[in-house]
Design a protein around this motif. Structure first.
Motif, PDB file in Angstrom:
ATOM      1  N   VAL A   8     -18.221  27.995 -15.576  1.00  0.00           N
ATOM      2  CA  VAL A   8     -18.868  27.704 -14.332  1.00  0.00           C
ATOM      3  C   VAL A   8     -17.918  28.478 -13.447  1.00  0.00           C
ATOM      4  CG1 VAL A   8     -19.822  27.491 -11.991  1.00  0.00           C
ATOM      5  CG2 VAL A   8     -19.619  25.768 -13.854  1.00  0.00           C
ATOM      6  N   ALA A   9     -17.580  29.962 -13.371  1.00  0.00           N
ATOM      7  CA  ALA A   9     -17.026  30.712 -13.047  1.00  0.00           C
ATOM      8  C   ALA A   9     -16.994  30.778 -11.279  1.00  0.00           C
ATOM      9  CB  ALA A   9     -17.075  32.360 -13.655  1.00  0.00           C
ATOM     10  N   LEU A  64     -14.173  24.398 -14.998  1.00  0.00           N
ATOM     11  CA  LEU A  64     -14.584  25.821 -14.010  1.00  0.00           C
ATOM     12  C   LEU A  64     -13.224  26.990 -14.032  1.00  0.00           C
ATOM     13  CD1 LEU A  64     -14.636  22.875 -10.907  1.00  0.00           C
ATOM     14  CD2 LEU A  64     -16.414  24.098 -12.694  1.00  0.00           C
ATOM     15  N   ALA A  65     -13.667  28.158 -13.669  1.00  0.00           N
ATOM     16  CA  ALA A  65     -12.900  29.566 -14.074  1.00  0.00           C
ATOM     17  C   ALA A  65     -12.842  30.222 -12.922  1.00  0.00           C
ATOM     18  CB  ALA A  65     -13.248  30.886 -15.409  1.00  0.00           C
ATOM     19  N   VAL A  78     -14.121  36.229 -17.738  1.00  0.00           N
ATOM     20  CA  VAL A  78     -15.227  35.772 -18.245  1.00  0.00           C
ATOM     21  C   VAL A  78     -16.325  35.723 -19.218  1.00  0.00           C
ATOM     22  CG1 VAL A  78     -18.173  35.689 -17.326  1.00  0.00           C
ATOM     23  CG2 VAL A  78     -16.432  35.925 -15.540  1.00  0.00           C
ATOM     24  N   ALA A  79     -15.496  37.009 -20.010  1.00  0.00           N
ATOM     25  CA  ALA A  79     -16.062  37.084 -21.767  1.00  0.00           C
ATOM     26  C   ALA A  79     -15.163  35.860 -22.971  1.00  0.00           C
ATOM     27  CB  ALA A  79     -15.747  38.465 -21.708  1.00  0.00           C
ATOM     28  N   SER A  90     -26.054  31.729 -22.172  1.00  0.00           N
ATOM     29  CA  SER A  90     -27.093  30.799 -21.212  1.00  0.00           C
ATOM     30  C   SER A  90     -26.069  29.754 -20.936  1.00  0.00           C
ATOM     31  CB  SER A  90     -27.944  29.992 -23.169  1.00  0.00           C
ATOM     32  OG  SER A  90     -26.877  29.131 -23.701  1.00  0.00           O
ATOM     33  N   ARG A  91     -25.202  29.767 -21.047  1.00  0.00           N
ATOM     34  CA  ARG A  91     -24.377  28.070 -20.545  1.00  0.00           C
ATOM     35  C   ARG A  91     -23.025  28.514 -19.472  1.00  0.00           C
ATOM     36  NH1 ARG A  91     -25.174  23.021 -21.136  1.00  0.00           N
ATOM     37  NH2 ARG A  91     -27.002  23.210 -23.374  1.00  0.00           N
ATOM     38  N   LEU A  92     -23.474  29.964 -18.995  1.00  0.00           N
ATOM     39  CA  LEU A  92     -22.548  30.744 -18.147  1.00  0.00           C
ATOM     40  C   LEU A  92     -23.165  30.455 -16.661  1.00  0.00           C
ATOM     41  CD1 LEU A  92     -20.266  32.603 -17.307  1.00  0.00           C
ATOM     42  CD2 LEU A  92     -21.267  34.394 -17.771  1.00  0.00           C
ATOM     43  N   ILE A  93     -22.586  29.679 -15.033  1.00  0.00           N
ATOM     44  CA  ILE A  93     -23.438  29.654 -13.943  1.00  0.00           C
ATOM     45  C   ILE A  93     -22.273  30.791 -13.651  1.00  0.00           C
ATOM     46  CG2 ILE A  93     -23.104  28.512 -12.373  1.00  0.00           C
ATOM     47  CD1 ILE A  93     -23.947  25.902 -14.179  1.00  0.00           C
ATOM     48  N   VAL A  94     -22.485  31.839 -12.903  1.00  0.00           N
ATOM     49  CA  VAL A  94     -21.854  32.819 -11.490  1.00  0.00           C
ATOM     50  C   VAL A  94     -22.137  31.831 -10.268  1.00  0.00           C
ATOM     51  CG1 VAL A  94     -21.817  34.478 -11.009  1.00  0.00           C
ATOM     52  CG2 VAL A  94     -20.893  34.227 -14.085  1.00  0.00           C
ATOM     53  N   ILE A  95     -20.749  31.842  -9.623  1.00  0.00           N
ATOM     54  CA  ILE A  95     -20.597  31.314  -8.247  1.00  0.00           C
ATOM     55  C   ILE A  95     -20.171  32.516  -7.442  1.00  0.00           C
ATOM     56  CG2 ILE A  95     -20.949  29.526  -6.482  1.00  0.00           C
ATOM     57  CD1 ILE A  95     -20.429  28.192  -8.528  1.00  0.00           C
ATOM     58  N   HIS A  96     -21.573  32.538  -6.944  1.00  0.00           N
ATOM     59  CA  HIS A  96     -20.934  34.174  -5.796  1.00  0.00           C
ATOM     60  C   HIS A  96     -21.822  35.035  -5.006  1.00  0.00           C
ATOM     61  CE1 HIS A  96     -24.699  36.545  -6.556  1.00  0.00           C
ATOM     62  NE2 HIS A  96     -25.064  36.172  -7.678  1.00  0.00           N
TER      63      HIS A  96
END
Length: 194
Positions: A8-9, A64-65, A78-79, A90-96
Motif C-alpha cells: 500500500v503506497a 505500507l510505503a 514503488v517498483a 495486482s497486489r498494489l494499492i496506491v493512495i493519492h
C-alpha cells in the motif's frame, strides 16, 4: 511471499514542509493505517519509509510505503518494493490525492490512466502497467483561478482540517476493505450515497 500480502503506497512529498499539504494526503492515510496495525515506519533500501503488519492475527499482511522521492518520481521506489517483496501490480494499492473528486470523498478504482496525476504517471511508467488499485482521496478543485499544482502544495484550510480526520479514516477503511473483501465490495460500500 505470503499470498495475502499487499503493498500500500501512500503518495506525497518528503520532508516536514510538505507534510500537511493536500498532495500528501496519501501519506496521511498511511499514518492512520500504521496506527491500526501498530507498525512504525523505517527506512528501506528502496528509498522509502516502510511499515509492516497484519490487520489481525493470521489476516492480510500490509506493507505500507511512503516513497522517499518527490511525488513525480514515485515510480522507482514503488517498483523496487514490488520486486523486493515479490509482488505484482495486482497486489498494489496506491493512495493519492485527487482533484477530480470532491473534498471529503473517497473513490476507488482499478486500472485506467493517470488523469494528469504525475505520481500515478511515474508509477505506471516504472512498473509497466496501469493495472493496480487506487484509493482516490478527494481534495476538490482549487477556488477561482488558482493553479491546480499550487493548490495541492498548500495545506488544507482550517475548515477542511476539521473534517480531515474523518476523510483519513474513510480512506483507511476503504484500503482495508479492498484487502479483506475485494474491490467490488469496497466500491459498493464507499461509492454508495450515505
Amino acid at each position: 511471499m505470503d499470498e495475502n500480502t499487499w503493498l500500500v503506497a501512500g503518495l506525497g512529498n518528503p520532508g516536514p514542509g510538505y507534510s500537511g499539504n493536500r498532495h500528501n494526503v496519501g501519506q496521511m492515510v498511511l499514518d492512520e493505517l500504521a496506527g491500526r496495525i501498530s507498525a512504525s515506519f523505517k527506512t528501506h533500501k528502496a528509498n522509502a519509509l516502510v511499515a509492516e503488519g497484519r490487520l489481525r492475527p493470521g489476516g492480510p499482511k500490509l506493507i505500507l510505503a511512503k516513497p522517499g522521492t518527490f511525488m513525480n518520481l514515485s515510480g522507482k521506489p514503488v517498483a523496487a518494493l514490488l520486486k523486493f517483496y515479490s509482488l505484482d501490480a495486482s497486489r498494489l494499492i496506491v493512495i493519492h490525492d485527487e482533484l477530480d473528486v470532491p473534498f471529503d470523498t473517497v473513490k476507488l478504482k482499478q486500472g485506467g490512466g493517470h488523469g494528469g496525476h504525475n505520481g500515478l504517471r511515474d508509477i505506471i511508467a516504472a512498473i509497466g502497467t496501469p493495472d493496480f488499485t487506487r484509493v482516490r482521496v478527494g481534495v476538490g478543485r482549487p477556488p477561482g483561478r488558482q493553479d491546480a499544482a499550487d493548490f495541492v502544495l498548500h495545506d488544507f484550510s482550517s475548515t477542511e482540517k476539521k473534517v480531515l480526520p474523518n476523510l483519513l479514516t474513510d480512506a483507511a477503511d476503504a484500503a482495508e476493505h479492498i484487502v479483506t473483501d475485494g474491490l467490488a465490495s469496497a466500491q459498493m460500500r464507499f461509492h454508495s450515497p450515505a
